[in-house]
Every structure is written in structure tokens, then in C-alpha cells.
Design a protein around this motif. Sequence first.
Motif, PDB file in Angstrom:
ATOM      1  N   LYS A 133       0.730  -1.381  -0.104  1.00  0.00           N
ATOM      2  CA  LYS A 133       0.157  -0.217   0.013  1.00  0.00           C
ATOM      3  C   LYS A 133       0.895   1.207   0.093  1.00  0.00           C
ATOM      4  O   LYS A 133       0.606   2.444  -0.694  1.00  0.00           O
ATOM      5  CB  LYS A 133      -0.930  -0.054   1.074  1.00  0.00           C
ATOM      6  N   ILE A 180       4.000   1.670  -1.194  1.00  0.00           N
ATOM      7  CA  ILE A 180       4.241   1.835  -2.596  1.00  0.00           C
ATOM      8  C   ILE A 180       3.358   2.354  -3.540  1.00  0.00           C
ATOM      9  O   ILE A 180       3.454   3.196  -4.496  1.00  0.00           O
ATOM     10  CB  ILE A 180       4.978   0.796  -2.967  1.00  0.00           C
ATOM     11  N   GLU A 181       2.027   1.936  -3.439  1.00  0.00           N
ATOM     12  CA  GLU A 181       0.757   2.337  -4.248  1.00  0.00           C
ATOM     13  C   GLU A 181       0.656   3.980  -3.951  1.00  0.00           C
ATOM     14  O   GLU A 181       0.554   4.741  -4.951  1.00  0.00           O
ATOM     15  CB  GLU A 181      -0.435   1.809  -3.972  1.00  0.00           C
ATOM     16  N   VAL A 182       0.949   4.290  -2.692  1.00  0.00           N
ATOM     17  CA  VAL A 182       0.395   5.978  -2.381  1.00  0.00           C
ATOM     18  C   VAL A 182       1.723   6.704  -2.644  1.00  0.00           C
ATOM     19  O   VAL A 182       1.724   7.616  -3.317  1.00  0.00           O
ATOM     20  CB  VAL A 182       0.177   5.827  -0.997  1.00  0.00           C
ATOM     21  N   PHE A 207       5.070   6.080  -4.864  1.00  0.00           N
ATOM     22  CA  PHE A 207       6.055   4.969  -5.616  1.00  0.00           C
ATOM     23  C   PHE A 207       7.537   5.264  -5.330  1.00  0.00           C
ATOM     24  O   PHE A 207       8.404   4.427  -5.488  1.00  0.00           O
ATOM     25  CB  PHE A 207       5.731   5.149  -6.955  1.00  0.00           C
ATOM     26  N   PHE A 220       7.823   7.713 -16.818  1.00  0.00           N
ATOM     27  CA  PHE A 220       8.017   8.158 -15.537  1.00  0.00           C
ATOM     28  C   PHE A 220       9.384   9.156 -15.667  1.00  0.00           C
ATOM     29  O   PHE A 220      10.478   8.509 -15.698  1.00  0.00           O
ATOM     30  CB  PHE A 220       8.468   7.254 -14.423  1.00  0.00           C
ATOM     31  N   ASN A 269       4.286  14.109  -8.655  1.00  0.00           N
ATOM     32  CA  ASN A 269       3.766  13.201  -7.527  1.00  0.00           C
ATOM     33  C   ASN A 269       2.220  12.655  -8.112  1.00  0.00           C
ATOM     34  O   ASN A 269       1.181  13.414  -8.384  1.00  0.00           O
ATOM     35  CB  ASN A 269       3.340  13.835  -6.574  1.00  0.00           C
ATOM     36  N   LYS A 281      -1.194  11.377  -8.933  1.00  0.00           N
ATOM     37  CA  LYS A 281      -2.460  11.032  -8.045  1.00  0.00           C
ATOM     38  C   LYS A 281      -3.548  10.434  -9.096  1.00  0.00           C
ATOM     39  O   LYS A 281      -3.130  10.478 -10.291  1.00  0.00           O
ATOM     40  CB  LYS A 281      -3.020  12.350  -7.613  1.00  0.00           C
ATOM     41  N   LEU A 282      -4.518   9.763  -8.448  1.00  0.00           N
ATOM     42  CA  LEU A 282      -5.544   9.261  -9.117  1.00  0.00           C
ATOM     43  C   LEU A 282      -6.194  10.115 -10.258  1.00  0.00           C
ATOM     44  O   LEU A 282      -6.217   9.967 -11.527  1.00  0.00           O
ATOM     45  CB  LEU A 282      -6.463   8.615  -8.374  1.00  0.00           C
ATOM     46  N   ILE A 283      -6.619  11.420  -9.790  1.00  0.00           N
ATOM     47  CA  ILE A 283      -6.970  12.290 -10.614  1.00  0.00           C
ATOM     48  C   ILE A 283      -6.385  13.673 -10.326  1.00  0.00           C
ATOM     49  O   ILE A 283      -6.392  14.260  -9.183  1.00  0.00           O
ATOM     50  CB  ILE A 283      -8.468  12.493 -10.289  1.00  0.00           C
ATOM     51  N   LYS A 284      -5.759  14.216 -11.309  1.00  0.00           N
ATOM     52  CA  LYS A 284      -5.148  15.426 -11.167  1.00  0.00           C
ATOM     53  C   LYS A 284      -6.050  16.806 -11.300  1.00  0.00           C
ATOM     54  O   LYS A 284      -6.826  16.810 -12.051  1.00  0.00           O
ATOM     55  CB  LYS A 284      -3.888  15.562 -12.296  1.00  0.00           C
ATOM     56  N   GLU A 304      -6.942   7.392  -2.116  1.00  0.00           N
ATOM     57  CA  GLU A 304      -6.045   7.270  -3.008  1.00  0.00           C
ATOM     58  C   GLU A 304      -5.720   5.615  -3.052  1.00  0.00           C
ATOM     59  O   GLU A 304      -5.606   5.157  -4.494  1.00  0.00           O
ATOM     60  CB  GLU A 304      -4.673   7.695  -2.707  1.00  0.00           C
ATOM     61  N   VAL A 305      -5.659   4.871  -2.104  1.00  0.00           N
ATOM     62  CA  VAL A 305      -5.298   3.551  -2.279  1.00  0.00           C
ATOM     63  C   VAL A 305      -6.703   2.712  -2.732  1.00  0.00           C
ATOM     64  O   VAL A 305      -6.766   1.605  -3.496  1.00  0.00           O
ATOM     65  CB  VAL A 305      -4.915   2.919  -1.003  1.00  0.00           C
ATOM     66  N   TYR A 357     -14.600  15.011  -3.720  1.00  0.00           N
ATOM     67  CA  TYR A 357     -13.191  14.718  -3.939  1.00  0.00           C
ATOM     68  C   TYR A 357     -12.344  16.202  -3.841  1.00  0.00           C
ATOM     69  O   TYR A 357     -11.211  16.049  -3.312  1.00  0.00           O
ATOM     70  CB  TYR A 357     -13.073  14.241  -5.308  1.00  0.00           C
ATOM     71  N   ILE A 368      -8.594  21.064  -8.292  1.00  0.00           N
ATOM     72  CA  ILE A 368      -9.048  19.797  -9.340  1.00  0.00           C
ATOM     73  C   ILE A 368      -9.813  20.612 -10.618  1.00  0.00           C
ATOM     74  O   ILE A 368     -10.871  21.240 -10.563  1.00  0.00           O
ATOM     75  CB  ILE A 368      -9.735  18.451  -9.045  1.00  0.00           C
ATOM     76  N   LYS A 383     -12.283  11.482 -16.401  1.00  0.00           N
ATOM     77  CA  LYS A 383     -11.477  10.541 -15.788  1.00  0.00           C
ATOM     78  C   LYS A 383     -12.740   9.765 -15.170  1.00  0.00           C
ATOM     79  O   LYS A 383     -12.688   8.387 -15.309  1.00  0.00           O
ATOM     80  CB  LYS A 383     -10.839  11.063 -14.621  1.00  0.00           C
ATOM     81  N   LEU A 435      -1.289   1.348  -9.899  1.00  0.00           N
ATOM     82  CA  LEU A 435      -0.302   2.166 -10.774  1.00  0.00           C
ATOM     83  C   LEU A 435       0.109   1.365 -11.959  1.00  0.00           C
ATOM     84  O   LEU A 435       0.056   2.014 -12.972  1.00  0.00           O
ATOM     85  CB  LEU A 435       0.735   2.216  -9.660  1.00  0.00           C
TER      86      LEU A 435
END
Lengths: 238, 238
Positions: A155, A157-159, A161, A201, A233, A235-238, B158-159, B181, B189, B197, B236
Motif C-alpha cells: 500500500k 508503494i501504491e501511495v 512510488f 516516468f 507526484n 495522483k488518481l485524478i489531477k 488514493e489507495v 473529492y 481539480i 476520468k 499504478l
Amino acid sequence: MSPNFIHTYVSVDCVVFGFDHENRLNILLVERHLDEERQIKLPGSLIFSDEDVDDAAERVLHELTGIKKMVLKQFKCFADPMRANNENDIQWMGTEYKQHIDRIITVAYLSLCKIDHKINSTKYSTVDWFPIDEVPSLPFDHNKIINESLGEVRKWIEVDFSIIFELLPKKFTIRQLYQLYSALSEKQIDIKNFHKKISSFNYIIPLDEIEKNVSHRAARYYKFDAKIYKKNNTKLIK
Amino acid sequence: MSPNFIHTYVSVDCVVFGFDHENRLNILLVERHLDEERQIKLPGSLIFSDEDVDDAAERVLHELTGIKKMVLKQFKCFADPMRANNENDIQWMGTEYKQHIDRIITVAYLSLCKIDHKINSTKYSTVDWFPIDEVPSLPFDHNKIINESLGEVRKWIEVDFSIIFELLPKKFTIRQLYQLYSALSEKQIDIKNFHKKISSFNYIIPLDEIEKNVSHRAARYYKFDAKIYKKNNTKLIK
């Protein structure tokens, strides 16, 4: 009658991960001595009366490795009322801490260490790396703590990297990164997709240097750029 | 002389988040009584001698809300030696627990609640939602716990993005999801990127129903499909 509230000792335990040259995840274990027997366990300590748990974990990590600066993350408090009621564990705590203890709460921490770092313990005479899938039966609930810590590293590393690079040498090949990521993941990862993703990356920087003295085709070395990572960094949604 | 190890009480404290109709994050606070004074605080309790911390947190949450099933996540042990040495806090613990306590370790938990759920406390006479940016000064280190819990909710989402739907009604508009969000995120955002997304997420299902009696253009309702989410859990690198 007023309810019976817990009044107890509190310890910290550290799970330190390393990634070895055979591409396996390892953890650091120490030896405890009880009569003539030796048994391995997680490194840990009771906390002092004037100490915060985070400070106690830093102390344990430093006594364990001699390394000044390591990433450290608190991940869970383990407080099963039965976790310290094994006869051997009670006897060992009596010797180690000069107290009769039969209930103890522990706060578990994660740390990551480049496996080629020199371990220079000021406290333990024996500190060894063990492949995580070859850890034998340990005292207290240390096997449970180790099992849960693996999910926590995933977890983490998912949050973030960037944490994965704490386990790799300063210069590494994409194959090493892939093998580490695979060892940490629960599912099979397609190597082509991995290459494609990694090359997007911009914080993984190719170096003007390739492997030497290897039997396979020599691969390029890369380094991780923490500054570029911080700027972008993901994120899921920027 | 043997070192002075901590021997202490352990409590749990719960930070329960809700998302209100004005698109603000709220948390649940309760009242404590000391002499004639009332002061608000986080809901919590000492743990019993035969109780695990996770069970104690479930007990607190149930006594607090009367709701049977809520998500609950342990996030951090707070153990600053000075966290319970305020005179009022010591006096209140003496009254509440019939013990003189001047050091206490707490394990903090996060929970999420749909704000339209009926709160039916069996323990507290006063339980109220407070917008997170309007929380006054609280006893112990409760303000610090609340501040850190917000970062934890962010990481949690996020996770595991499915967690966000614990805060929304069963049917929701994309605007509500966007506002939630946004309230949880640290940065601005872009709403267009967000829409793009979100429409790529096949677990957010459009319904044959639009808003009624609203002053703006009526928006479509959506629902979250947990089964589809579990199959496609975004990582990811796949």
C-alpha cells in the motif's frame, strides 16, 4: 464495581525490509536467548515512561542497524489479549525486563533498507536477513505482524512510488526495478507494460553506464530523481 | 537500576467523517461534563483488560452511532508523554474512570458515515456534526488527531477509491462526487478532467433518474457498483 481497564506495558517492533541479489524480499531478525536456547524474533523494545512510540521505534532501529537515517512508518497497534501469554515469552520478558509481564501491547513499524548497507548493531550480537517466505515460527504474534507488514509495504508503494527506491541500489537496471515490483505485487505484471509505464516516468533517469561482467546482455543503469518525482507526484485524478 | 518502562492505560479515539449538504467535510464530536462545564471532544474510551483495540473501537463506534456496520480503520497510535497532563483532562479522567491517570496512550481510528444516517447513541446524550474547519480547541491532543486523520482519509481514498462512496448517498450526481473529492484533496481539480476520468470508470453507473426541484439544471444520478470496482481495482501498474 468499576470496569477492569487495561493497565499495561507497551512495546515497539520493527519489520525492516531488504531486497537481495536473488530478487527476494528479506526481513531483519535478531536472536533472543532463553536458558541455553536461541530463538529468532523481530527487533523491538518496551518503551520508556518518558518516551513517545515513534522515538522508541527510531531508537530500536538505530540500535539494530547503526544506520543514521532510514525511512520509518508506524503501521499498526497489535493488542490481542492473548498475544503474550505463551510460557516461554513470559519467561523471556521476565529475564529481559525484570518484570512479570503477561499482557503487552505492541506498535509495529515498517522500515526499508538497501540490503548492501552494512548492519552495525550496538545491541544485538546476531542480526540476519531472512527471505520473507522462509521465516520460521517466531515468538509472540511476530509471524502475524510480518504477514500484515507485507500488505502495508504494498500500500505504501501504491501511495508513494518513490518509497520503492529505498530498497534499490543508487544505480539500478529496469530489470531490478521490475523484479522488486513483482516481488512486492500480488499479481503477475506484464514486463512490456511495465517498461512502457516506467519510460513515461520522467523521474527515472538513464545513466551513461551499463552493467559489466554479466552473462546476459548488459543493461543500462538508471537513477531515481526525488526532486522531479516530488513535482509530478502521480495522483488518481489531477 | 532497571530502566523505567511505561506501564499505562490505553484508549481508542474515533474520528468519524461525514459530508454535508453544503459540501463540507464534518466530523462527529461528543460532549464531556466536568463540574458545571461542558466541553466537546472526540468519542473514545479506555480499553478493557480483556479487549483488543480493534474491538474497543467497534464498541465505541456502536455506542456512538447505533449503526451496525461502518467502515473502520486504525490509523495511528498517539503516545506523546505530555498528551494527558492538562489539569482538566486529569480531573475528567478521575471522574469518568475512577482512576488517577496522567499518562495515556491512544489508538486513533477513522470511520466514514453517510451524513443522512440517523445517529442513535446509546452512550452520549449529545452527539453533533462539526465542519472540520470549524472545530474549536479540544482536550488532550484531539485537534492534532483530527488534523492527521484528514491526511489519512486522503491516502485511504488514493489507495482504495471505493471508500469515497461511503460518504455519498446511494444515488449521487457527478457534481456531488466532484465536490467531495475536491473537499478531500489538497489541490484544485479541473472539473473537465474530473468528468473525463470519472466517465472512464465503469463502476460508476448512470441511473434513469435525474434531480428534481433544483434551481440549477437537473443532473443525472449515478450509483457505485462495488462488484465491478473489485474486478477492475486500479493500480499504478497493471
